[in-house]
Design a protein around this motif. Structure first.
Motif, short mmCIF file in Angstrom:
data_model
loop_
_atom_site.label_atom_id
_atom_site.label_comp_id
_atom_site.label_asym_id
_atom_site.label_seq_id
_atom_site.Cartn_x
_atom_site.Cartn_y
_atom_site.Cartn_z
N GLN A 67 2.35 -8.73 7.72
CA GLN A 67 3.42 -8.98 6.80
C GLN A 67 3.25 -8.29 5.63
OE1 GLN A 67 1.91 -12.90 5.59
NE2 GLN A 67 2.25 -13.80 7.78
N THR A 68 4.52 -8.29 4.58
CA THR A 68 4.18 -7.43 3.38
C THR A 68 4.49 -8.60 2.54
OG1 THR A 68 5.09 -5.55 4.45
CG2 THR A 68 4.90 -5.65 2.16
N VAL A 69 3.54 -8.72 1.34
CA VAL A 69 3.76 -9.60 0.22
C VAL A 69 3.51 -8.79 -1.05
CG1 VAL A 69 2.58 -11.75 -0.70
CG2 VAL A 69 2.53 -11.34 1.71
N ARG A 70 4.65 -8.82 -1.48
CA ARG A 70 4.65 -8.10 -2.90
C ARG A 70 4.12 -6.84 -2.58
NH1 ARG A 70 1.31 -11.21 -5.44
NH2 ARG A 70 1.73 -13.12 -4.27
N ASP A 71 4.71 -5.89 -1.79
CA ASP A 71 4.43 -4.31 -1.55
C ASP A 71 3.13 -4.12 -0.98
OD1 ASP A 71 7.00 -3.87 -2.50
OD2 ASP A 71 6.45 -3.10 -4.30
N THR A 72 2.20 -5.41 -0.81
CA THR A 72 1.04 -5.08 -0.18
C THR A 72 1.01 -5.30 1.23
OG1 THR A 72 0.18 -6.97 -1.22
CG2 THR A 72 -0.87 -4.93 -2.14
N PRO A 73 0.56 -4.65 2.24
CA PRO A 73 0.41 -5.21 3.44
C PRO A 73 -0.53 -5.97 3.75
CG PRO A 73 -0.40 -2.82 3.28
CD PRO A 73 -0.15 -3.26 2.04
N VAL A 74 -0.32 -7.38 4.31
CA VAL A 74 -1.32 -8.53 4.63
C VAL A 74 -1.15 -8.46 6.14
CG1 VAL A 74 -1.63 -10.86 4.41
CG2 VAL A 74 -0.72 -9.48 2.37
N ALA A 75 -2.47 -8.49 6.84
CA ALA A 75 -2.67 -8.72 8.14
C ALA A 75 -3.46 -10.02 8.34
CB ALA A 75 -3.66 -7.50 8.65
N LEU A 76 -3.04 -10.63 9.32
CA LEU A 76 -3.44 -11.85 10.13
C LEU A 76 -4.12 -11.69 11.07
CD1 LEU A 76 -1.14 -14.34 8.51
CD2 LEU A 76 -3.74 -14.57 7.83
N PHE A 77 -5.26 -11.83 11.73
CA PHE A 77 -5.78 -11.81 12.72
C PHE A 77 -6.75 -12.66 13.28
CE2 PHE A 77 -9.16 -9.04 11.81
CZ PHE A 77 -8.97 -8.62 10.44
N ASP A 78 -6.92 -12.84 14.44
CA ASP A 78 -8.29 -13.80 15.19
C ASP A 78 -9.35 -12.81 15.64
OD1 ASP A 78 -6.62 -15.61 14.51
OD2 ASP A 78 -6.08 -16.36 16.60
N VAL A 79 -10.53 -13.48 15.01
CA VAL A 79 -11.98 -12.50 15.53
C VAL A 79 -12.27 -13.38 16.38
CG1 VAL A 79 -13.94 -11.62 14.83
CG2 VAL A 79 -11.93 -11.05 13.65
N THR A 80 -13.17 -13.01 17.68
CA THR A 80 -13.75 -13.98 18.37
C THR A 80 -15.09 -13.33 18.91
OG1 THR A 80 -13.60 -15.16 20.60
CG2 THR A 80 -12.55 -13.00 20.50
N ASP A 81 -15.94 -14.06 19.44
CA ASP A 81 -17.16 -13.58 20.03
C ASP A 81 -17.06 -14.12 21.45
OD1 ASP A 81 -17.48 -16.25 19.37
OD2 ASP A 81 -19.58 -16.03 18.81
N GLY A 82 -16.21 -14.64 21.91
CA GLY A 82 -16.05 -15.37 23.25
C GLY A 82 -16.19 -16.62 23.22
N GLN A 83 -16.75 -17.31 22.28
CA GLN A 83 -16.94 -18.84 22.30
C GLN A 83 -16.13 -19.47 20.87
OE1 GLN A 83 -21.19 -19.38 21.63
NE2 GLN A 83 -21.71 -17.56 23.01
N ALA A 84 -15.83 -18.86 19.82
CA ALA A 84 -14.98 -19.17 19.16
C ALA A 84 -14.22 -18.15 18.38
CB ALA A 84 -15.86 -20.24 17.85
#
Lengths: 176, 272, 53
Positions: A67-84
């Motif tokens: 997304q772009t919030v007030r001209d700064t790019p914002v990224a949301l993503f999930d990080v996993t190790d296979g268990q959580a």
């Protein structure tokens, strides 16, 4: 000669003593030496909200939202190790190597909402090195999708040359 | 005990035979061209191959070419220190004059190659990882290696009486060898930002052969180059010590009566 | 031909080659000087010894 033998034993003994002392020290500090924690570790033992921790794992395929919030790019993503999996929120420009399926290390704090607020995201590439054309051929033939994990065993492709890969790419009936 | 005794004696005898500085000068002079010219040819070939004729990596692009200088430098930084540790052992146990001189000469070359490893790694890390430096186990243990080299360089030159410097530096050199397995296994023992080794003794390399070959050529070239530089420096060091001994002998002879000149007829006798 | 990340690659290779040339050149120079000095010292010493005998 006996003096030399004695000196040799002395040197060996000192080296072994020093070696075991180092090994014990490193073993004791092992949890501080690890560069990052896995999502399951963070889930099991959430760190204090003001403590900066490093979270390492693989970016879940299909989880990246930009997304772009007030001209700064914002990224949301999930990080996993296979268990959580832990959702990471990062404001700023992601490194070149960032992609789905890539290993990353996010530096930041665990927020009260369960999301991880990263102040820095580092890409961690693996030990596989392959030409662009080979990767393309593997992907086209359906042998490997980089979004879902590591490349197949090197024995299956490390003799593939760039020319082979181009030839494979030219003949479309490769992927069964 | 008896077996080890004779083993130590025999090993010592072998080393003494080849560590005789006069013999080393002859051996070194014959060896030098076989090190220097292949080193130059292979290094140039490997660099050109790696820079212009090897494929780009599928995700790292052309920045993977930094590998062809970074990885050989990293291997040499460790094996150079292993050489230093062997010299230290020879110096401590067998009191070897040539091992001391070799330790003096390996130090700066090893420190330089470790600096190259750190700097090229940094130049590779910035575009790929997104950072010049992180304090992970691999990077930190190599930085410790660099400081071990610097400490050795300083210590071996710190005393007015060279023998004391040799002893102290040999102890540091031997103790610092503990860092070598830590560097090697850091990427397996702990989570690091640095990726695990692509080339191991036990498994198939996880690298395309089109990239593996230039890397091996570069490694061979750099290794021979390291050896060539160390041998050249060591030959120069042996000659310099002979020059010093000859000058001091001549000064002694000048002061003594002319008749006694025959008796002190040992130019460079202290080391030769 | 265009390379990605060219400044980083150029810096890495430049540094490596520069340092290698520096080390090699200083070693070669030092060896040459030592050889010349040793020869200069050895020659009169041998000649002097020959006269004495």
């Amino acid at each position: 000669m006996t003096r030399k033998t004695r000196r040799l034993w002395l040197a060996c003994a000192c080296l072994m003593g020093l070696g075991s002392a180092t090994a014990l020290t490193l073993n004791a500090f092992s949890s501080n030496i690890v560069f990052f924690m896995a999502p399951s570790q963070i889930r099991a033992k959430p760190p204090a909200p003001d403590r900066t921790v490093r979270l390492g794992g693989m970016v879940v395929a299909g989880s990246v939202r930009r997304q772009t919030v007030r001209d700064t790019p914002v990224a949301l993503f999930d990080v996993t190790d296979g268990q959580a999996a832990v959702t990471v929120r990062y404001e700023g420009i992601l490194p070149d190597l960032f992609r789905e399926g890539q290993s990353v290390v996010a530096i930041g704090t665990a927020g009260p909402d369960g999301a991880f607020h990263a102040s820095e995201v580092l890409a961690k590439h693996d030990e596989t090195y392959m030409p662009k054309e080979v990767a393309e051929a593997l992907r086209r033939s359906g042998k490997w999708d980089p979004r879902y994990g590591k490349a197949p065993d090197a024995a299956s492709w490390d003799t593939m040359t760039v020319r082979d890969a181009r030839r494979d790419a030219a003949s479309p009936q490769h992927g069964s | 005990m008896n077996a080890t005794h004779s083993l130590v004696a025999r090993t010592g005898a072998v080393f003494h035979r080849y560590a005789n500085p006069g013999r080393f000068l002859r051996l070194g002079a014959r060896l030098q061209p076989w090190l220097t010219w292949p080193a130059l040819a292979l290094s140039i070939a490997g660099i050109v191959w790696g820079l212009f004729f090897s494929p780009a990596d599928w995700q790292q692009g052309d920045s993977v070419r930094i590998m062809y200088v970074h990885v050989p430098a990293a291997w040499l930084a460790s094996s150079g220190y292993a050489g230093l540790a062997v010299c230290s052992l020879l110096s401590l146990v067998w009191r070897h004059p040539l091992a001391d001189l070799a330790a003096v000469e390996i130090g700066p070359v090893g420190a330089a190659i470790t600096a190259v490893c750190l700097a090229t790694g940094s130049l590779w890390g910035k575009p790929m990882w997104g950072t010049w430096w992180v304090w992970d186990a691999r990077l930190t243990s190599v930085l410790v290696l660099f400081f071990l080299y610097l400490g050795h360089i300083a210590l071996i030159r710190a005393f007015d009486e060279p023998q004391r410097g040799y002893r102290a530096a040999a102890i540091l050199g031997l103790a610092g060898a503990v860092d070598l397995p830590i560097i090697k296994f850091s990427v397996q023992w702990w989570n690091t930002l640095h990726q695990p080794d692509s080339i191991t003794l036990t498994g198939a390399p996880t690298m395309s052969t089109a990239m593996l070959w230039p890397l091996l050529v570069c490694t061979l070239g750099f290794t021979l180059g390291f050896a060539a530089i160390v041998v050249a420096r060591l030959r120069a060091a042996v000659m310099e010590s002979r020059i010093r001994a000859a000058l001091s002998a001549r000064r002694g002879r000048g002061r003594a009566a002319p008749d006694s000149a025959h008796d002190s007829d040992v130019p460079g006798g202290a080391v030769a | 031909m265009s390379m990605t990340h060219l400044p980083y690659i150029a810096a890495a290779y430049g540094l490596t080659i520069g340092l290698a040339v520096l080390l090699g050149a200083t070693a070669a120079l030092r060896l040459r000087r030592a050889r010349a000095r040793l020869a200069a010292i050895d020659r009169p010493a041998r000649a002097g010894r020959g006269e004495n005998r």
